[in-house]
Structure formats: C-alpha cells, structure tokens
Design an enzyme around this catalytic site. Structure first.
Site, PDB file in Angstrom:
ATOM      1  N   ASN A  32       0.860  -1.192   0.000  1.00  8.14           N
ATOM      2  CA  ASN A  32       0.000   0.000   0.000  1.00  8.14           C
ATOM      3  C   ASN A  32       0.896   1.242   0.000  1.00  8.14           C
ATOM      4  O   ASN A  32       0.813   2.110   0.862  1.00  8.14           O
ATOM      5  CB  ASN A  32      -0.961  -0.007   1.206  1.00  8.14           C
ATOM      6  N   LEU A  33       1.753   1.273  -0.988  1.00  7.91           N
ATOM      7  CA  LEU A  33       2.860   2.224  -0.997  1.00  7.91           C
ATOM      8  C   LEU A  33       2.384   3.657  -1.220  1.00  7.91           C
ATOM      9  O   LEU A  33       1.537   3.920  -2.067  1.00  7.91           O
ATOM     10  CB  LEU A  33       3.861   1.831  -2.088  1.00  7.91           C
ATOM     11  N   HIS A  37       6.989   5.712   1.433  1.00  6.07           N
ATOM     12  CA  HIS A  37       7.739   4.518   0.991  1.00  6.07           C
ATOM     13  C   HIS A  37       8.647   4.869  -0.192  1.00  6.07           C
ATOM     14  O   HIS A  37       9.779   4.394  -0.277  1.00  6.07           O
ATOM     15  CB  HIS A  37       6.780   3.421   0.513  1.00  6.07           C
ATOM     16  N   ARG A 189      -2.366   3.546   7.078  1.00 11.78           N
ATOM     17  CA  ARG A 189      -3.592   3.516   7.895  1.00 11.78           C
ATOM     18  C   ARG A 189      -4.403   4.809   7.773  1.00 11.78           C
ATOM     19  O   ARG A 189      -5.565   4.838   8.182  1.00 11.78           O
ATOM     20  CB  ARG A 189      -3.255   3.233   9.357  1.00 11.78           C
TER      21      ARG A 189
END
Ligand code: PAF
Length: 294
Positions: A32-33, A37, A189
């Site tokens: 879930n880059l 990241h 999140r």
C-alpha cells in the site's frame, strides 16, 4: 522490474548482482505504498546499485484484535510505483513461503529493553513479530544496506539494536518522515480515517511540535507537558495511548546524558491508531537559545 515470490528465485537473481560487485539496498514494506515509501526507495537507490523492495503483510506482528485482515493490499498499484522508481527486484512472498511450519512454530527474535515500552507495551508481541520477519528478510536478501522510515521511530531503534547485537553486516539507514502539507505523517492507515477524522488528525503532529517548542524554550516539567498534551488530544476526540518525552537513544526517560530528545506519541482516532514523533537536539548545560529544534 522482476517480481519473485520464492526465496530460492530471488537469491539466484541476486547472486549475479553480487558477483558484479553491485551493492544491494533493501526496503522492507507491507505494501500500500505512498510517497513515504517512495522516499525510502529513492534513498535506497542513492546508496546501492541494486534495489530490492519486499511487500509482505506479516501476520506475526499483528495482535489478535488488530487490522491484519483489513490491512490495505494494493499490489498492482504498488508494482507500478516501484517500476516507475527504477526498482530492480520486488519480493512478494506468501505467508506459507515465509512461515512454512506456521507462525506458531517460528523461532522468534526478541530484542530486549527498547522493545518493551510505548508501542511494545500496548501491542504485546508486535516487535518480536517485526524483528523476526526483518531478520528472515535480511537472511533472504542479504542486503548491504536496509532503509526504514523514522515515523516508526521505535521500530527503527529495535532494528538498529537487533542488527548490532546479532552482528548483522548491514548498514541501517533511517529516512525522515514524509508528511501531508497539513503535517499529518503519511501512513497506509490514514486511508481508514473518515473525512472528519482526517481533518482532526494533523493535531497529533501539532501537539508534538508545541511540546518540542516548550522544551526548546526551557520548560522542563516533562510530566506536566505530557499530561497537557494527552488532555488536548483527548479534548479533540483522540484516545491517546502514550505521549512520552524520551532520550532518543534509549527511548527511556531524559537524563543529564541525553543528547537528543524524541517525543513519541500514539493515539487512536476512532478505530485507527496513528503514531508520530519529533526530535530535538538537547544539551541541558547549553544556552537554551542555542537549541536546534528539528
Ligand atoms: O514498517 C513496516 O512496514 C513493517 O513493520 C516491516 C518493517 C516491513 C516489517 O514487516
């Protein structure tokens, strides 16, 4: 970019890179880059000639009541982003590849002291899960350099201690937290936040910054500052887990030997747990005006 799902195939590919004298830089992720990241990937590209990214949502680091099943999985979008950044290898193993005998049979790497407080206290077993999977990934990839975000400040401290204690010949590199323009630390999140919660979320960073400013101005009643911060977060609808002013090296209380302070915070907004931190160079004998807040 080549994608591998088995240890054997990735190792085989990396042998060629190593023989050619290429330094291997590794970025472990749970996918879930986001931009945070990608900044780790860019740093990896600066430090090594071959960049390996792993995407593995590690069940061992999630507690029974945590969000393992709901953790966002966005493999094809992630692949496009990594390809655009010039990553050579993506390692995307299955749970069975990483834990062939099940997680219950897995030997555990446990890092004492620095794992115990803060997130370690509210998420029992979490850091054992992180240090175990990172050890396994290090064994698989055998990188020269591994890159982690400073948003997970305690995680980085745990991994640094683990690498030092277990004589892992790997340079551990920390990268500053990527933030939205309103200050919210980027996190996979954040996507769980409702519109209202998203509007309140930057207050976590703002509260950390205000606390840092108070310390930089010479206010040294830390428990009062922590209490005040927890109160303002609660009033704004957060459910604070911890808000702690610590020595950045030990993650324990500030002492006369402290050279850098880190203020660590975790708080829930609804069901979403957010963490963040800020640091401050610290020398209690110095002129307060000389303190550099970062
Ligand atoms: O920070 C993360 O995304 C994870 O904790 C890590 C380091 C990839 C281990 O699963």
């Amino acid at each position: 970019m080549k994608t591998f799902s088995t240890t054997a195939r990735l190792r085989e590919a990396l042998t060629t890179d190593r023989k050619a004298g290429r330094r291997v830089a590794f970025v472990p992720t749970m996918g879930n880059l986001h931009e945070g990241h990608l900044q780790l990937v860019r740093r990896a590209r600066e430090l090594g000639e071959t960049v390996v990214v792993s995407i593995f949502v590690n069940p061992l680091q999630f507690g029974a009541n945590e969000d393992l099943d709901n953790y966002p999985r966005t493999l094809s979008a992630d692949k496009e982003k990594l390809f655009a950044e010039g990553v050579q290898y993506l390692f995307h193993p299955t749970v069975a590849e990483m834990y062939p005998n099940g997680t219950g049979e897995q030997s555990i790497v446990s890092v004492p002291e620095v794992s115990v407080r803060h997130c370690g206290a509210s998420r029992p077993g979490h850091f054992d899960g992180v240090s175990t999977v990172v050890t396994k990934l290090f064994q698989i990839v055998q990188p020269d350099i591994a890159v982690f975000g400073k948003k997970d400040f305690q995680q980085l401290a745990v991994i640094r201690k683990m690498a030092a204690d277990l004589c892992m010949p790997i340079q551990i590199e920390g990268v500053n937290t990527a933030r939205s323009t309103d200050g919210l630390a980027l996190s996979s999140r954040n996507g769980f936040l409702s519109e209202n919660q998203r509007r309140s979320a930057p207050l976590l960073h703002k509260t950390l910054q205000e606390c840092r400013e108070a310390i930089a101005c010479g206010f040294d009643s830390y428990s009062e500052l922590e209490h005040h911060a927890r109160l303002s977060l609660t009033e704004a609808g957060f459910e604070p887990d911890y808000f702690s002013i610590c020595d950045a090296r030990t993650l324990d209380g500030v002492t006369l030997d402290t050279e850098e302070i880190v203020i660590l915070a975790a708080a829930k907004l609804g069901d979403t747990r957010l963490i963040d931190n800020v640091t401050l160079n610290f020398n209690p004998s110095a002129d307060w005006g000389m303190l550099a807040a970062r």
